[in-house]
Motif scaffolding. Structure first.
Motif, PDB file in Angstrom:
ATOM      1  N   ASP A 191      -2.449  -4.136   2.692  1.00 52.89           N
ATOM      2  CA  ASP A 191      -1.551  -5.276   2.909  1.00 52.89           C
ATOM      3  C   ASP A 191      -0.323  -4.916   3.727  1.00 52.89           C
ATOM      4  O   ASP A 191       0.382  -5.802   4.228  1.00 52.89           O
ATOM      5  CB  ASP A 191      -1.107  -5.857   1.556  1.00 52.89           C
ATOM      6  CG  ASP A 191      -2.258  -6.526   0.820  1.00 52.89           C
ATOM      7  OD1 ASP A 191      -3.231  -6.911   1.502  1.00 52.89           O
ATOM      8  OD2 ASP A 191      -2.192  -6.640  -0.417  1.00 52.89           O
ATOM      9  N   ASN A 192      -0.049  -3.621   3.857  1.00 50.26           N
ATOM     10  CA  ASN A 192       1.103  -3.188   4.644  1.00 50.26           C
ATOM     11  C   ASN A 192       0.745  -2.915   6.098  1.00 50.26           C
ATOM     12  O   ASN A 192       1.524  -2.306   6.834  1.00 50.26           O
ATOM     13  CB  ASN A 192       1.710  -1.917   4.023  1.00 50.26           C
ATOM     14  CG  ASN A 192       2.298  -2.187   2.651  1.00 50.26           C
ATOM     15  OD1 ASN A 192       2.930  -3.227   2.426  1.00 50.26           O
ATOM     16  ND2 ASN A 192       2.077  -1.270   1.723  1.00 50.26           N
ATOM     17  N   GLN A 247      -0.400  -8.129  12.879  1.00 49.75           N
ATOM     18  CA  GLN A 247      -0.935  -9.386  12.373  1.00 49.75           C
ATOM     19  C   GLN A 247      -2.452  -9.311  12.297  1.00 49.75           C
ATOM     20  O   GLN A 247      -3.082  -9.811  11.374  1.00 49.75           O
ATOM     21  CB  GLN A 247      -0.509 -10.523  13.311  1.00 49.75           C
ATOM     22  CG  GLN A 247      -0.935 -11.910  12.874  1.00 49.75           C
ATOM     23  CD  GLN A 247      -0.538 -12.946  13.906  1.00 49.75           C
ATOM     24  OE1 GLN A 247      -0.800 -12.769  15.103  1.00 49.75           O
ATOM     25  NE2 GLN A 247       0.104 -14.006  13.477  1.00 49.75           N
ATOM     26  N   ASP A 264       3.764 -10.541  11.017  1.00 49.31           N
ATOM     27  CA  ASP A 264       2.757  -9.746  10.314  1.00 49.31           C
ATOM     28  C   ASP A 264       2.292 -10.479   9.053  1.00 49.31           C
ATOM     29  O   ASP A 264       2.726 -11.596   8.749  1.00 49.31           O
ATOM     30  CB  ASP A 264       3.284  -8.344   9.993  1.00 49.31           C
ATOM     31  CG  ASP A 264       4.384  -8.342   8.933  1.00 49.31           C
ATOM     32  OD1 ASP A 264       4.604  -9.386   8.285  1.00 49.31           O
ATOM     33  OD2 ASP A 264       5.022  -7.298   8.744  1.00 49.31           O
ATOM     34  N   LYS A 265       1.389  -9.841   8.297  1.00 53.87           N
ATOM     35  CA  LYS A 265       0.791 -10.480   7.122  1.00 53.87           C
ATOM     36  C   LYS A 265       1.813 -10.815   6.047  1.00 53.87           C
ATOM     37  O   LYS A 265       1.600 -11.690   5.215  1.00 53.87           O
ATOM     38  CB  LYS A 265      -0.298  -9.576   6.542  1.00 53.87           C
ATOM     39  CG  LYS A 265      -1.533  -9.463   7.413  1.00 53.87           C
ATOM     40  CD  LYS A 265      -2.585  -8.604   6.738  1.00 53.87           C
ATOM     41  CE  LYS A 265      -3.854  -8.535   7.577  1.00 53.87           C
ATOM     42  NZ  LYS A 265      -4.903  -7.711   6.926  1.00 53.87           N
ATOM     43  N   ASN A 266       2.928 -10.086   6.063  1.00 54.68           N
ATOM     44  CA  ASN A 266       3.962 -10.316   5.061  1.00 54.68           C
ATOM     45  C   ASN A 266       5.056 -11.263   5.548  1.00 54.68           C
ATOM     46  O   ASN A 266       6.094 -11.412   4.897  1.00 54.68           O
ATOM     47  CB  ASN A 266       4.577  -8.969   4.652  1.00 54.68           C
ATOM     48  CG  ASN A 266       3.548  -8.040   4.036  1.00 54.68           C
ATOM     49  OD1 ASN A 266       2.749  -8.460   3.194  1.00 54.68           O
ATOM     50  ND2 ASN A 266       3.557  -6.780   4.451  1.00 54.68           N
ATOM     51  N   GLY A 267       4.834 -11.872   6.704  1.00 54.37           N
ATOM     52  CA  GLY A 267       5.790 -12.834   7.219  1.00 54.37           C
ATOM     53  C   GLY A 267       6.963 -12.232   7.956  1.00 54.37           C
ATOM     54  O   GLY A 267       7.933 -12.929   8.258  1.00 54.37           O
TER      55      GLY A 267
END
Length: 384
Positions: free
Chosen positions: A184-185, A189, A280-283
């Motif tokens: 997840d890190n 993207q 990215d995936k974490n906004g």
């Protein structure tokens, strides 16, 4: 009954023989290094070597012509599976600057494009390969069998808003597909790669040449004649920088003076100011910079016209987030092995150019076929 069985056996034997293949290895005659993307022209098909200098050919092929941009041409009867090519020039820096008017040459090609290149509706059978590297490590590989339909074999500026009207891709099957799994890190993207909508223009050399000419309209382009023999010239070119756009061009082209044709064209677009904003995936926002875009177009001649056989695009850059740089590289090659005349209607089954290749594959199934991957690619596919 025995005659019937014998006939079946002979048919099977003939089929197996026709499908058997051999591996050809092309290397530099001076330092023995493998030559990637060496072109192998046979009577009915065009092949290219992989990154290890190897190509998989049908066993029945005998006569062939082998060449590469920085090397001489060699003909083979197919008996030798190891063929060396001799470099025709070495150090570009040692070659004196010449006064070739490269802009005039390029404009002449553009203005006579339909006389030089085949520009009727065409159907090409071949493969598209996409590779992505993150921090110099392979992170994504996709190899697909495709049909490509082109209405004109050149980019139609008047229909630029509707590229599907003159350029279509049919997806026949997935040979190899793997994307490295990240946690997840994961910094990006998604794994960087070229989308179909992004390379419609890069498929056509005329589109790229016009881009070079427009960008360097008020700039000088220096040239060096690296080689000339029997009307074939190898020309190095380097433009001044367009300071407004932060772009300059440098590359090498092969020019046939007898046909007024560019046989192959390699261009490195050096960019200073090109970046895109991403999340990215974490906004978290980050910027992706493309510092170099390398393009290559290759053609072969048949029946008095030139046909495309290889188009490669390579985007090199880095992403920047919280002061940390992560290098990336997105590479794509389109190999056009066979050609057929086509109609103006296009393909019945075509992909959506606005989606990625993977999103155009409903079940994401992979049907591995006889495709010669490089050692690096094989190791990536085989790693869990």
């Amino acid at each position: 009954m025995k005659k019937h069985l014998l006939l079946i056996f002979l048919l099977i034997l003939s089929s197996v023989k026709s499908q058997s293949q051999k591996t050809l290895y092309i290397f530099d005659s001076e330092d023995s290094r493998p030559i990637s993307n060496a072109k192998i022209v046979t009577e009915n098909s065009i092949f290219y070597t992989n990154d290890d200098g190897k190509a998989l050919l049908p066993d029945h092929i005998k006569e062939m012509e082998i060449s590469a941009p920085s090397y001489g041409i060699k003909k083979s009867d197919g008996n030798s599976l190891q063929i060396s090519l001799k470099p025709i020039y070495k150090d570009i820096e040692e070659v004196a600057i010449t006064n070739i008017d490269i802009k005039k040459l390029l404009w002449n090609v553009i203005n006579n494009y339909q006389n030089i290149y085949y520009t009727k509706p065409s159907l090409y059978m071949g493969t598209i390969k996409q590779k992505s590297f993150i921090d110099n490590a392979l992170a994504h590989l996709l190899v697909v069998d495709v049909n490509i339909w082109s209405k004109y074999n050149f980019f139609d500026i008047s229909q630029a808003k509707d590229p599907d009207s003159f350029f279509q891709i049919g997806l026949n099957g997935v040979k190899y597909y793997k994307t490295k799994k990240f946690d997840d890190n994961f910094y990006f993207q998604s794994v960087p790669n070229l989308q179909p909508k992004d390379f419609v223009g890069t498929f056509f050399m005329n589109y790229h040449i016009l881009g070079v000419l427009n960008t360097t309209k008020d700039l000088k382009i220096k040239t060096k004649l690296l080689y000339e023999n029997a009307g074939i010239q190898k020309i190095y070119f380097e433009s001044e920088e367009n300071t407004k756009e932060g772009v300059k061009f440098e590359g090498i082209l092969t020019f046939n003076k007898n046909d007024n044709a560019i046989v192959n064209f390699k261009n490195n677009v050096v960019q200073k100011n090109y970046f895109s904003e991403k999340i990215d995936k974490n906004g978290v926002a980050y910027k992706a910079y493309t510092t170099n875009a390398e393009l290559f177009f290759d053609f072969y001649k048949k029946n008095g016209k030139y046909y495309p056989s290889l188009i490669t695009a390579n985007g090199i850059g880095y992403s920047l987030k919280d002061g940390e740089k992560i290098a990336y590289n997105a590479y794509q090659e389109i190999k056009l092995e066979k050609f057929e005349e086509a109609n103006k209607r296009g393909l019945k089954n075509k992909i959506d150019l606005s989606k990625s290749f993977i999103d155009n594959i409903p079940d994401k199934s992979v049907n591995e076929t006889k495709t010669l991957l490089s050692n690096e690619e094989q190791n990536f596919i085989g790693t869990k």
